[in-house]
Motif scaffolding. Structure first.
Motif, PDB file in Angstrom:
ATOM      1  N   SER A   1      18.943 -11.481 -14.700  1.00  6.17           N
ATOM      2  CA  SER A   1      18.753 -10.439 -13.690  1.00  6.17           C
ATOM      3  C   SER A   1      18.403 -11.030 -12.334  1.00  6.17           C
ATOM      4  O   SER A   1      18.744 -10.462 -11.290  1.00  6.17           O
ATOM      5  CB  SER A   1      17.668  -9.452 -14.145  1.00  6.17           C
ATOM      6  OG  SER A   1      16.424 -10.100 -14.328  1.00  6.17           O
ATOM      7  N   LEU A   2      17.739 -12.194 -12.326  1.00  8.32           N
ATOM      8  CA  LEU A   2      17.394 -12.818 -11.046  1.00  8.32           C
ATOM      9  C   LEU A   2      18.625 -13.140 -10.216  1.00  8.32           C
ATOM     10  O   LEU A   2      18.619 -13.046  -8.994  1.00  8.32           O
ATOM     11  CB  LEU A   2      16.628 -14.123 -11.291  1.00  8.32           C
ATOM     12  CG  LEU A   2      15.192 -14.050 -11.788  1.00  8.32           C
ATOM     13  CD1 LEU A   2      14.653 -15.460 -11.954  1.00  8.32           C
ATOM     14  CD2 LEU A   2      14.325 -13.262 -10.839  1.00  8.32           C
ATOM     15  N   SER A   3      19.693 -13.550 -10.866  1.00  6.15           N
ATOM     16  CA  SER A   3      20.854 -14.073 -10.157  1.00  6.15           C
ATOM     17  C   SER A   3      21.871 -13.015  -9.773  1.00  6.15           C
ATOM     18  O   SER A   3      22.830 -13.317  -9.056  1.00  6.15           O
ATOM     19  CB  SER A   3      21.546 -15.129 -11.027  1.00  6.15           C
ATOM     20  OG  SER A   3      22.089 -14.535 -12.194  1.00  6.15           O
ATOM     21  N   ALA A   4      21.715 -11.786 -10.247  1.00  4.09           N
ATOM     22  CA  ALA A   4      22.691 -10.736  -9.935  1.00  4.09           C
ATOM     23  C   ALA A   4      22.770 -10.532  -8.426  1.00  4.09           C
ATOM     24  O   ALA A   4      21.757 -10.285  -7.779  1.00  4.09           O
ATOM     25  CB  ALA A   4      22.300  -9.434 -10.624  1.00  4.09           C
ATOM     26  N   PRO A   5      23.963 -10.629  -7.836  1.00  2.00           N
ATOM     27  CA  PRO A   5      24.069 -10.512  -6.381  1.00  2.00           C
ATOM     28  C   PRO A   5      24.029  -9.057  -5.919  1.00  2.00           C
ATOM     29  O   PRO A   5      24.462  -8.145  -6.626  1.00  2.00           O
ATOM     30  CB  PRO A   5      25.438 -11.136  -6.079  1.00  2.00           C
ATOM     31  CG  PRO A   5      26.236 -10.855  -7.310  1.00  2.00           C
ATOM     32  CD  PRO A   5      25.270 -10.941  -8.457  1.00  2.00           C
ATOM     33  N   GLY A   6      23.493  -8.853  -4.738  1.00  2.00           N
ATOM     34  CA  GLY A   6      23.566  -7.562  -4.063  1.00  2.00           C
ATOM     35  C   GLY A   6      24.565  -7.652  -2.926  1.00  2.00           C
ATOM     36  O   GLY A   6      25.250  -8.665  -2.735  1.00  2.00           O
ATOM     37  N   TRP A   7      24.642  -6.593  -2.127  1.00  2.00           N
ATOM     38  CA  TRP A   7      25.617  -6.566  -1.038  1.00  2.00           C
ATOM     39  C   TRP A   7      25.309  -7.603   0.033  1.00  2.00           C
ATOM     40  O   TRP A   7      26.213  -8.094   0.718  1.00  2.00           O
ATOM     41  CB  TRP A   7      25.690  -5.160  -0.453  1.00  2.00           C
ATOM     42  CG  TRP A   7      26.354  -4.202  -1.394  1.00  2.00           C
ATOM     43  CD1 TRP A   7      25.749  -3.233  -2.141  1.00  2.00           C
ATOM     44  CD2 TRP A   7      27.745  -4.134  -1.706  1.00  2.00           C
ATOM     45  NE1 TRP A   7      26.676  -2.570  -2.899  1.00  2.00           N
ATOM     46  CE2 TRP A   7      27.907  -3.095  -2.647  1.00  2.00           C
ATOM     47  CE3 TRP A   7      28.863  -4.851  -1.290  1.00  2.00           C
ATOM     48  CZ2 TRP A   7      29.153  -2.757  -3.179  1.00  2.00           C
ATOM     49  CZ3 TRP A   7      30.111  -4.519  -1.810  1.00  2.00           C
ATOM     50  CH2 TRP A   7      30.246  -3.480  -2.745  1.00  2.00           C
ATOM     51  N   ALA A   8      24.037  -7.980   0.182  1.00  2.00           N
ATOM     52  CA  ALA A   8      23.692  -9.010   1.166  1.00  2.00           C
ATOM     53  C   ALA A   8      24.322 -10.342   0.779  1.00  2.00           C
ATOM     54  O   ALA A   8      24.865 -11.061   1.633  1.00  2.00           O
ATOM     55  CB  ALA A   8      22.177  -9.154   1.286  1.00  2.00           C
ATOM     56  N   GLU A   9      24.257 -10.697  -0.504  1.00  2.26           N
ATOM     57  CA  GLU A   9      24.857 -11.937  -0.964  1.00  2.26           C
ATOM     58  C   GLU A   9      26.370 -11.907  -0.831  1.00  2.26           C
ATOM     59  O   GLU A   9      27.003 -12.904  -0.449  1.00  2.26           O
ATOM     60  CB  GLU A   9      24.466 -12.196  -2.427  1.00  2.26           C
ATOM     61  CG  GLU A   9      23.032 -12.624  -2.633  1.00  2.26           C
ATOM     62  CD  GLU A   9      22.054 -11.458  -2.634  1.00  2.26           C
ATOM     63  OE1 GLU A   9      20.843 -11.710  -2.714  1.00  2.26           O
ATOM     64  OE2 GLU A   9      22.497 -10.287  -2.541  1.00  2.26           O
ATOM     65  N   ILE A  10      26.972 -10.767  -1.171  1.00  3.96           N
ATOM     66  CA  ILE A  10      28.428 -10.653  -1.081  1.00  3.96           C
ATOM     67  C   ILE A  10      28.883 -10.757   0.376  1.00  3.96           C
ATOM     68  O   ILE A  10      29.850 -11.450   0.702  1.00  3.96           O
ATOM     69  CB  ILE A  10      28.892  -9.318  -1.704  1.00  3.96           C
ATOM     70  CG1 ILE A  10      28.560  -9.310  -3.208  1.00  3.96           C
ATOM     71  CG2 ILE A  10      30.389  -9.099  -1.484  1.00  3.96           C
ATOM     72  CD1 ILE A  10      28.686  -7.955  -3.855  1.00  3.96           C
ATOM     73  N   ALA A  11      28.156 -10.091   1.272  1.00  4.17           N
ATOM     74  CA  ALA A  11      28.506 -10.137   2.693  1.00  4.17           C
ATOM     75  C   ALA A  11      28.348 -11.541   3.254  1.00  4.17           C
ATOM     76  O   ALA A  11      29.186 -12.011   4.039  1.00  4.17           O
ATOM     77  CB  ALA A  11      27.640  -9.150   3.474  1.00  4.17           C
ATOM     78  N   ALA A  12      27.284 -12.231   2.856  1.00  7.24           N
ATOM     79  CA  ALA A  12      27.061 -13.591   3.351  1.00  7.24           C
ATOM     80  C   ALA A  12      28.156 -14.533   2.853  1.00  7.24           C
ATOM     81  O   ALA A  12      28.634 -15.403   3.590  1.00  7.24           O
ATOM     82  CB  ALA A  12      25.689 -14.078   2.918  1.00  7.24           C
ATOM     83  N   TRP A  13      28.564 -14.373   1.595  1.00  4.07           N
ATOM     84  CA  TRP A  13      29.649 -15.201   1.061  1.00  4.07           C
ATOM     85  C   TRP A  13      30.950 -14.953   1.816  1.00  4.07           C
ATOM     86  O   TRP A  13      31.658 -15.892   2.172  1.00  4.07           O
ATOM     87  CB  TRP A  13      29.850 -14.904  -0.423  1.00  4.07           C
ATOM     88  CG  TRP A  13      31.060 -15.594  -0.994  1.00  4.07           C
ATOM     89  CD1 TRP A  13      31.106 -16.885  -1.452  1.00  4.07           C
ATOM     90  CD2 TRP A  13      32.372 -15.058  -1.130  1.00  4.07           C
ATOM     91  NE1 TRP A  13      32.387 -17.183  -1.878  1.00  4.07           N
ATOM     92  CE2 TRP A  13      33.188 -16.075  -1.688  1.00  4.07           C
ATOM     93  CE3 TRP A  13      32.950 -13.824  -0.842  1.00  4.07           C
ATOM     94  CZ2 TRP A  13      34.538 -15.903  -1.964  1.00  4.07           C
ATOM     95  CZ3 TRP A  13      34.302 -13.630  -1.105  1.00  4.07           C
ATOM     96  CH2 TRP A  13      35.090 -14.651  -1.658  1.00  4.07           C
ATOM     97  N   TRP A  14      31.274 -13.692   2.061  1.00  2.00           N
ATOM     98  CA  TRP A  14      32.535 -13.345   2.732  1.00  2.00           C
ATOM     99  C   TRP A  14      32.545 -13.883   4.165  1.00  2.00           C
ATOM    100  O   TRP A  14      33.569 -14.356   4.660  1.00  2.00           O
ATOM    101  CB  TRP A  14      32.725 -11.833   2.712  1.00  2.00           C
ATOM    102  CG  TRP A  14      33.997 -11.319   3.310  1.00  2.00           C
ATOM    103  CD1 TRP A  14      34.130 -10.350   4.255  1.00  2.00           C
ATOM    104  CD2 TRP A  14      35.335 -11.724   2.983  1.00  2.00           C
ATOM    105  NE1 TRP A  14      35.455 -10.124   4.547  1.00  2.00           N
ATOM    106  CE2 TRP A  14      36.216 -10.960   3.780  1.00  2.00           C
ATOM    107  CE3 TRP A  14      35.868 -12.661   2.108  1.00  2.00           C
ATOM    108  CZ2 TRP A  14      37.602 -11.104   3.728  1.00  2.00           C
ATOM    109  CZ3 TRP A  14      37.249 -12.805   2.041  1.00  2.00           C
ATOM    110  CH2 TRP A  14      38.100 -12.036   2.844  1.00  2.00           C
TER     111      TRP A  14
END
Length: 393
Positions: A336-349
């Motif tokens: 559960s710690l590693s599950a990405p949110g939209w902030a992580e997805i946006a930063a990756w993109w």
């Protein structure tokens, strides 16, 4: 979960006043996960190994519940929690930290929380678990109960007795699950859970997950709840064994004759899916990443696919999004710690489009993210909290 995660609701354009308050319902055992990372090799008998990293988090069904909630879906979980410090920590982390609705969950007096110790090394993991079956809650007891507290409101229904499973930690099977857009069910050979059929009759899209068949029969007819599933998501080895095929893609097509959506995960090769209603097939390659800990990656993949399905995205976009979320998760430790949110997805993109060596065709596969993500994002890599039990704010 980061407090500055962009508040993206992937279903915002589809919501209507009479829609269910719950987007996704799920039930199952919650473990306290203790994760060790940074091991150079597998532990050797008779020696002491030191890990360079460690974290604690809710695990088990909490992995998928957290992944769903971080993607903006209104998630309800029915589970038993121990009344020890571990159980209190898991409850608070899920309800207060992730905003998961626990109104159908309950605390069991005198029952200690099941625990899993996970050791990650060489891109793989080794786990040791301990727990006892949770006793059935008293039928007169209210839902969402814990020692001195009441769970969040929003889901309705009563928590029934546990199922007939002899598993060490049998999940809490509600007799009347809340009305929801979707439900995630863990299919077990030879066992049918009445709540799955109830949820499907009430209009929920049921996504069926499955584990290794310890019986060795690999018989689809031994999965009675598969008949209620909108989608079935085994890995390649499971799919081929269940269909008696020697090719994951052939297995997906065979499964599509039994379920509307067959999704087969292919590990480092990505995923392949077949829509049994239309005959449409889609294949998406995996994103190459340096894996720190694969714990919970399968749960994150399912959460990403559920999100895309409820948002009515094209099949290939759903696969790509699910694969992306899973790839981001293995770069952090824990389930559960590693599950990405939209902030992580946006930063990756934002990062990936600035890399000179990126294949333009590969980037085009994720162009649909432009319509979902905020114009600006925090820089990558992101700093994430390293939780442990005992610290008080």
């Amino acid at each position: 979960m980061s407090t500055d995660t962009p508040g993206i609701d992937p279903l915002e354009a589809l919501r209507a006043p009479r829609d269910p308050a719950c987007d996704v319902f799920l039930t199952g055992p919650v473990f306290l996960d203790i994760i060790f990372t940074g091991l150079d090799s597998a532990p050797v008998r008779g020696t002491e190994s030191w890990a360079r990293g460690m974290g604690s988090s809710p695990g088990g069904v909490a992995n998928m519940a957290t992944a769903l909630a971080r993607l903006g879906l209104r998630t309800a979980l029915a589970a038993a929690f121990g009344d020890d410090h571990y159980g209190e920590y898991c409850w608070d982390a899920l309800e207060q930290g992730e905003g998961i609705d626990l109104s159908m969950s309950h605390t069991v007096p005198g029952w200690h929380s099941p625990v899993t110790v996970s050791m990650a090394y060489e891109g793989e993991r080794t786990m040791v678990s301990h727990g006892h079956e949770a006793p059935a809650p008293a039928l007169s007891a209210g839902t969402g109960s814990r020692a001195g507290a009441t769970g969040a409101t929003g889901a309705t229904g009563t928590t029934g007795a546990t199922g007939t499973s002899t598993d060490a930690t049998a999940p809490v099977f509600p007799q009347c699950p809340p009305r929801a857009r979707a439900a995630v069910a863990s299919l077990t050979p030879g066992r049918s859970e009445p709540w799955v059929a109830t949820a499907a009759r009430a209009g929920a899209l049921v996504f069926g997950d499955v584990g290794w068949d310890e019986t060795g029969r690999w018989d689809l007819d031994a999965l009675p709840d598969l008949a209620h599933c909108e989608a079935f998501l085994p890995n390649a080895e499971e799919a081929m064994r269940y269909t008696r095929t020697d090719c994951p893609r052939a297995a997906a097509h065979a499964l599509a004759e039994r379920v509307p959506l067959a999704v087969v995960t292919l590990g480092a090769e990505g995923a392949y899916a077949v829509d049994g209603r239309t005959g449409t097939a889609a294949a998406v390659p995996a994103i190459e990443v340096e894996a720190l800990d694969p714990t919970g990656a399968g749960d994150v993949f399912v959460a990403g696919f559920v999100t895309g399905t409820l948002a009515d995205w094209p099949l290939a976009d759903r696969l790509a999004f699910a694969g992306l979320t899973a790839a981001l998760s293995v770069q952090e430790f824990g389930g559960s710690l590693s599950a990405p949110g939209w902030a992580e997805i946006a930063a990756w993109w934002q990062l990936i489009r600035t890399c000179d060596r990126q294949d333009p065709a590969a980037l085009e596969r994720y162009a649909f993210l432009d319509d979902l993500l905020p114009a600006t994002a925090r820089a990558w890599p992101l700093r994430r909290a390293v939780p442990t039990i005992g610290f008080r704010q």
